[in-house]
Design a protein around this motif. Structure first.
Motif, short mmCIF file in Angstrom:
data_model
loop_
_atom_site.label_atom_id
_atom_site.label_comp_id
_atom_site.label_asym_id
_atom_site.label_seq_id
_atom_site.Cartn_x
_atom_site.Cartn_y
_atom_site.Cartn_z
N ILE B 26 3.41 4.76 40.29
CA ILE B 26 3.38 5.13 41.72
C ILE B 26 4.80 5.41 42.20
O ILE B 26 5.06 6.43 42.85
CB ILE B 26 2.72 4.02 42.58
CG1 ILE B 26 1.23 3.91 42.26
CG2 ILE B 26 2.90 4.31 44.06
CD1 ILE B 26 0.50 2.78 42.98
N ASN B 30 5.96 8.97 43.55
CA ASN B 30 5.76 8.86 45.00
C ASN B 30 6.32 10.08 45.73
O ASN B 30 5.60 10.78 46.45
CB ASN B 30 6.41 7.57 45.51
CG ASN B 30 6.19 7.33 46.99
OD1 ASN B 30 5.78 8.23 47.72
ND2 ASN B 30 6.45 6.12 47.46
N SER B 34 4.02 12.86 47.50
CA SER B 34 4.08 12.82 48.97
C SER B 34 4.64 14.13 49.53
O SER B 34 4.13 14.65 50.52
CB SER B 34 4.95 11.66 49.44
OG SER B 34 4.37 10.44 49.07
N SER B 35 5.68 14.65 48.89
CA SER B 35 6.28 15.91 49.36
C SER B 35 5.30 17.06 49.23
O SER B 35 5.23 17.93 50.11
CB SER B 35 7.55 16.23 48.57
OG SER B 35 8.49 15.21 48.75
N TYR B 38 2.85 16.60 52.03
CA TYR B 38 3.50 16.89 53.31
C TYR B 38 3.71 18.39 53.50
O TYR B 38 3.57 18.91 54.62
CB TYR B 38 4.84 16.15 53.42
CG TYR B 38 5.54 16.38 54.73
CD1 TYR B 38 5.05 15.81 55.90
CD2 TYR B 38 6.66 17.19 54.81
CE1 TYR B 38 5.66 16.03 57.12
CE2 TYR B 38 7.29 17.43 56.04
CZ TYR B 38 6.79 16.84 57.18
OH TYR B 38 7.40 17.07 58.39
N THR B 47 0.02 12.47 55.60
CA THR B 47 0.54 12.44 54.23
C THR B 47 0.32 11.07 53.61
O THR B 47 -0.16 10.95 52.48
CB THR B 47 2.05 12.78 54.24
OG1 THR B 47 2.22 14.08 54.78
CG2 THR B 47 2.63 12.74 52.83
N GLU B 48 0.67 10.02 54.37
CA GLU B 48 0.48 8.64 53.86
C GLU B 48 -0.99 8.37 53.56
O GLU B 48 -1.31 7.78 52.53
CB GLU B 48 0.98 7.64 54.91
CG GLU B 48 2.48 7.66 55.11
CD GLU B 48 3.19 6.42 54.58
OE1 GLU B 48 2.51 5.47 54.19
OE2 GLU B 48 4.43 6.45 54.57
N PHE B 51 -2.02 10.31 50.46
CA PHE B 51 -1.37 9.69 49.30
C PHE B 51 -2.15 8.42 48.90
O PHE B 51 -2.44 8.19 47.72
CB PHE B 51 0.08 9.35 49.65
CG PHE B 51 0.84 8.68 48.54
CD1 PHE B 51 1.47 9.44 47.56
CD2 PHE B 51 0.93 7.30 48.46
CE1 PHE B 51 2.17 8.83 46.52
CE2 PHE B 51 1.63 6.68 47.43
CZ PHE B 51 2.25 7.45 46.47
N GLN B 52 -2.48 7.64 49.90
CA GLN B 52 -3.21 6.39 49.64
C GLN B 52 -4.58 6.68 49.02
O GLN B 52 -4.95 6.07 48.01
CB GLN B 52 -3.37 5.64 50.96
CG GLN B 52 -3.97 4.25 50.81
CD GLN B 52 -3.96 3.52 52.12
OE1 GLN B 52 -2.92 3.19 52.67
NE2 GLN B 52 -5.13 3.26 52.65
N PHE B 55 -4.35 7.75 45.34
CA PHE B 55 -4.16 6.69 44.36
C PHE B 55 -5.33 5.72 44.29
O PHE B 55 -5.56 5.11 43.25
CB PHE B 55 -2.82 5.98 44.58
CG PHE B 55 -1.72 6.62 43.77
CD1 PHE B 55 -1.55 6.31 42.43
CD2 PHE B 55 -0.91 7.60 44.33
CE1 PHE B 55 -0.57 6.93 41.66
CE2 PHE B 55 0.07 8.22 43.57
CZ PHE B 55 0.24 7.90 42.23
N ILE B 56 -6.08 5.62 45.37
CA ILE B 56 -7.30 4.81 45.30
C ILE B 56 -8.25 5.45 44.28
O ILE B 56 -8.85 4.77 43.45
CB ILE B 56 -7.96 4.65 46.70
CG1 ILE B 56 -7.14 3.64 47.52
CG2 ILE B 56 -9.41 4.20 46.59
CD1 ILE B 56 -7.59 3.48 48.95
#
Lengths: 48, 193
Positions: B26, B30, B34-35, B38, B47-48, B51-52, B55-56
């Motif tokens: 991660i 990351n 994330s970029s 975004y 974005t968060e 991202f979350q 990965f879930i």
């Protein structure tokens, strides 16, 4: 009118990084997630 | 010399139960993932969230043993993120969101005529208070007021229904209002909305 309809230009090239809280949440989620296989079935459980 | 454990090795270790491997994966990817998110959604919070969710999905797939290692961990994760971004835009298309600015607020142009919840409660309270006040009026005044205000009848109709002249009906209405104001002032009743 120009102000209403002109869209603010955002920088799309910026670097982003998810917060440590999000990363920590994912790590905790991973630790708590348990997958049990029984015959041809899979059971997911979240262990607190 | 750069000794970096390969993604494929970390994935295998994680599947075997090494949680530390996931942390390395991660943290390693990351910024890149994330970029990427975004650059499409242009919003840090969304974005968060994506991202979350990405990965879930990754964690669940790996734990279930459904992932086939072909040395393409990052492209696989990027594909999941990409699909979630599409889902996000599809969802927003069904329910588009408009954000106003300091100069322009959409709600100044579009609004419904309904009162908000608080004002509606106050209005209901005033209506019920008024009913009590009207009950205090003499019968002849009350009759004219109810016909005029609640039944929306003209003074001509009121005079025909009550058998009095239009002037008398007008006078009763006037006294009804004067008397109601007196009761309100006497009891310090506040009726506002």
């Amino acid at each position: 009118m120009e102000k209403i309809y002109s869209k603010e230009q955002k920088n799309t090239c910026g670097l982003a990084k998810s917060s440590t809280e999000t990363v920590q949440f994912l790590l905790n989620y991973s630790k708590s997630l348990n997958v049990t296989n029984y015959k041809e079935m899979q059971f997911e459980s979240i262990l607190n | 010399m750069n000794l970096q454990i390969e993604d494929s090795v970390l994935v295998k270790d994680y599947i075997k139960g090494d949680e530390k491997s996931l942390e390395i994966l991660i943290k390693r990817h990351n910024q890149r993932i994330s970029s990427f998110i975004y650059s499409k959604v242009l919003d840090r919070d969304i974005t968060e969230d994506i991202f979350q969710d990405t990965f879930i999905k990754v964690i669940r797939t790996l734990k279930k043993g459904s992932y086939s290692e072909e040395g393409k961990f990052l492209p696989w994760v990027m594909r999941i993120a990409h699909n979630l971004i599409i889902d996000h835009f599809r969802k927003n298309k069904r329910m588009p969101m408009f954000e106003g600015s300091d100069d322009f607020n959409i709600f100044s142009v579009i609004s419904d005529d309904k009162l908000n919840a608080e004002k509606q409660i106050i209005k209901n309270q005033i209506d019920s208070d008024l009913k009590i006040l009207i009950e205090e009026l003499p019968e002849d005044q009350k009759e004219v007021l109810l016909m005029r205000i609640y039944k929306d009848m003209s003074f001509k109709e009121i005079s025909e229904n009550t058998g009095v002249s239009i002037n008398t009906a007008l006078g009763r209405m006037r006294y009804a209002l004067i008397n109601m104001r007196k009761i309100i002032e006497k009891h310090n009743i506040v009726l506002t909305n």
